[in-house]
Motif scaffolding. Sequence first.
Motif, PDB file in Angstrom:
ATOM      1  N   GLU A  85      -0.069   1.577  -6.955  1.00 13.94           N
ATOM      2  CA  GLU A  85      -1.382   1.149  -6.486  1.00 13.94           C
ATOM      3  C   GLU A  85      -2.039   0.171  -7.455  1.00 13.94           C
ATOM      4  O   GLU A  85      -2.704  -0.779  -7.040  1.00 13.94           O
ATOM      5  CB  GLU A  85      -2.261   2.372  -6.258  1.00 13.94           C
ATOM      6  N   ARG A  90      -3.518  -1.974  -4.177  1.00 12.91           N
ATOM      7  CA  ARG A  90      -3.711  -1.209  -2.956  1.00 12.91           C
ATOM      8  C   ARG A  90      -4.205   0.190  -3.297  1.00 12.91           C
ATOM      9  O   ARG A  90      -3.899   0.731  -4.346  1.00 12.91           O
ATOM     10  CB  ARG A  90      -2.390  -1.083  -2.179  1.00 12.91           C
ATOM     11  N   THR A  92      -3.981   2.545  -0.666  1.00 15.25           N
ATOM     12  CA  THR A  92      -3.565   3.231   0.559  1.00 15.25           C
ATOM     13  C   THR A  92      -2.369   4.148   0.351  1.00 15.25           C
ATOM     14  O   THR A  92      -1.867   4.733   1.297  1.00 15.25           O
ATOM     15  CB  THR A  92      -3.205   2.189   1.637  1.00 15.25           C
TER      16      THR A  92
END
Length: 239
Positions: A85, A90, A92
Amino acid sequence: MKGTPRGRGLRSAIAALGAASLVSALLAAGCGGGAPPAATARPAVAAAPARPAPQAPDEQQGASEQREQREAQHAWCVYLQALYERATDRATGWPKFEECTGRTTTASPRMLRATAECSLAALRRFDGDPFTAAYAAEVSRCGSEAMTATSLRRAELAPFMAVLCSRAAGCGDLDYHACRQSLDEGIGPQLERAIGAMNSRGRREVRACFGKLACGGDLGVQISACLEPVMDDLLWLPG
């Protein structure tokens, strides 16, 4: 590049951040040439009778070990997800998280959990791109400290030394007691750290390999060859 770790594959990028490569280098340096010199090569000779293999753990102990292994692997996957991440910007989740948690390695649960938790803490303290020499040094420190913390006691290493030197003595290459003294004083500390980092499966594989060393070969090189595949499997990395 958004969505990729600076344009590199995640595995290749994080390989330098894991403890496995560090351990392999340590063992190569510690074992290569450190063992007593072998005698002139001679035909293969049957090994001296080996001690009976330790009995398999009972069902309850085996279940406990498996649970600890899964929990430690989960902690390692949490770290890899956080690294993914950070690298991809990101939030998610990591697509390979479930695959990661389903894998098993040869790391002891204690060593694996300590490496994961230390690495995650280092990542959270670290600002910016984690794929740098500075962060790699932090994670290498985590792996090294985890190995030191899980080192075998000398008495726990003794069965592995016994297999090695029984094989050498059975081949007629070395006197058993001279072999034990030489190994204890030479690569004993490296073996304590390396084998201490392994779980029961890894230790069984190493011990079996030690009992099959070729007669007349370079003992140090063969010891490293037994250790390296298991050490390389300590930490799972995504393909």
